[in-house]
Design an enzyme around this catalytic site. Sequence first.
Site, mmCIF file in Angstrom:
data_model
loop_
_atom_site.group_PDB
_atom_site.id
_atom_site.type_symbol
_atom_site.label_atom_id
_atom_site.label_comp_id
_atom_site.label_asym_id
_atom_site.label_seq_id
_atom_site.Cartn_x
_atom_site.Cartn_y
_atom_site.Cartn_z
ATOM 1 C CE LYS A 1 42.151 90.796 2.596
ATOM 2 N NZ LYS A 1 42.190 89.408 2.564
ATOM 3 C CE LYS B 1 42.883 88.060 10.782
ATOM 4 N NZ LYS B 1 44.194 87.544 10.177
ATOM 5 C CE LYS C 1 51.572 91.035 6.838
ATOM 6 N NZ LYS C 1 51.685 90.210 7.195
HETATM 7 P P1 ATP Z 1 44.564 91.086 7.896
HETATM 8 O O1 ATP Z 1 43.741 92.068 7.202
HETATM 9 O O2 ATP Z 1 46.030 91.017 9.006
HETATM 10 O O3 ATP Z 1 45.563 91.050 6.399
HETATM 11 P P2 ATP Z 1 42.841 89.723 7.010
HETATM 12 O O4 ATP Z 1 41.518 89.740 7.516
HETATM 13 O O5 ATP Z 1 43.057 89.353 4.942
HETATM 14 O O6 ATP Z 1 43.969 89.773 7.394
HETATM 15 P P3 ATP Z 1 44.145 87.137 6.098
HETATM 16 O O7 ATP Z 1 44.333 86.595 7.655
HETATM 17 O O8 ATP Z 1 44.789 87.392 5.009
HETATM 18 O O9 ATP Z 1 42.686 88.185 6.372
HETATM 19 O O10 ATP Z 1 42.953 86.004 5.769
HETATM 20 C C1 ATP Z 1 42.884 84.756 6.228
HETATM 21 C C2 ATP Z 1 41.922 83.794 5.558
HETATM 22 O O11 ATP Z 1 40.360 84.330 5.358
HETATM 23 C C3 ATP Z 1 41.991 83.237 4.551
HETATM 24 O O12 ATP Z 1 42.210 82.445 3.497
HETATM 25 C C4 ATP Z 1 41.817 84.581 2.867
HETATM 26 O O13 ATP Z 1 41.525 84.701 2.169
HETATM 27 C C5 ATP Z 1 40.317 85.300 3.667
HETATM 28 N N1 ATP Z 1 39.745 86.436 3.684
HETATM 29 C C6 ATP Z 1 40.285 87.306 4.380
HETATM 30 N N2 ATP Z 1 39.480 88.270 4.380
HETATM 31 C C7 ATP Z 1 38.212 87.905 3.783
HETATM 32 C C8 ATP Z 1 37.018 88.060 3.117
HETATM 33 N N3 ATP Z 1 37.198 89.649 2.867
HETATM 34 N N4 ATP Z 1 36.906 87.614 2.119
HETATM 35 C C9 ATP Z 1 37.097 86.290 1.384
HETATM 36 N N5 ATP Z 1 37.668 85.840 2.693
HETATM 37 C C10 ATP Z 1 38.010 86.819 3.079
#
Ligand code: ATP
Length: 333
Positions: free
Chosen positions: A197, A200, A115
């Site tokens: 992965k 968002k 970050k």
């Molecule tokens: P950012 O893009 O802001 O890092 P993110 O979409 O990766 O966000 P997080 O806020 O880090 O999501 O995670 C929230 C929850 O969703 C966590 O428990 C994470 O393990 C789950 N999660 C996020 N993306 C995935 C994915 N692609 N598949 C499965 N679980 C996910």
Amino acid sequence: MIDGKKVLFSGMQATGNLTLGNYLGALKNWVSLSDEYLCFYSVVDMHSITVRQDPAVLRKRARSLLILYIAAGLDPEKNCLYYQSHVSGHAELSWILNCFTYMGELNRMTQFKDKASKHGDNINAGLFTYPVLMAADILLYQADVVPVGADQMQHLEITRDIAERFNNIYGDVFTIPEAYVGKVGARIMSLQDPSKKMSKSDENPNGSIYLMDDADTVMRKCKRAVTDSEGTFLYREEQPGLKNLIDIYSVCTGKTPDEVVQEFDGRGYGDFKMAVGEAVTSILNPLQKEAARLEKEKAYVDSIIKENAEKAGYYARKTLRKVQKKVGFPVRV
Ligand code: ATP
Ligand code: LTN
């Protein structure tokens, strides 16, 4: 343990729009855990401001996220659904734990490095101590289990280290939390690049299906999903795009990947992509309807927010008073 039940804590940030990955990988599993554990699911808005936010947008997203928790099936009578910022114990315990965390430990956190490189103009102390606030979230409720994705595992490890360090000095104050690793197959990858992965914060909106996407958008994104030119319908690592679509279809329909392969063997990818789009829409549709209904039920949602913050505050204070006493703060009279 609270009332004979093990305690579970997890949280999500209200930054960005939630994706199908967040739902299938986290939220959906949270619902299935709420019978077995006493669950605290927080909207971690204090973590969100480690990156600059537009206040009006953050406020709106935080509420929509809390509504989504309920719309996804988390019962607000059984689970504690609340904003982190409404329970002051998070900040208070976080300060104390800061004094039991070493700079060297925080320096090793890969999320901080990541970050800090993305937000070079705002490398604030909150971003650095983010894992300590996360430790406070978990330890405040004496959580036994914490469902987290692989990217948060390092933060859970440091939480355990801080708790053990504190316990070694002051006796058994904190429960040492364990990671709850969900079922495999729930990791959803980007539709445009199956080696990444679904996330968002992806700058390519076609890679992610957002929970609020309408049916046409979902169909379009599925149709455009990257597959391969092999033309064989198999579930294997060598065909990561197809594998991801099979995973999505399989979680949405409850069928195993083998059953999906049998169902679509000999049919083109085009047919399958349409079926994936329909399966996703049939999951998102009720979720969106319920969220839209709750957005209008202002008084009801407000009462949940208030009651759940009070409930969380009650348990938080119990731990906090014990910790304050242990470190030598004067007892309140
Ligand atoms: P950012 O893009 O802001 O890092 P993110 O979409 O990766 O966000 P997080 O806020 O880090 O999501 O995670 C929230 C929850 O969703 C966590 O428990 C994470 O393990 C789950 N999660 C996020 N993306 C995935 C994915 N692609 N598949 C499965 N679980 C996910
Ligand atoms: N850092 C986590 C969100 C989070 C969390 C927590 C998860 C904050 N506090 C406590 C589990 C337990 C994230 O960004 N996914």
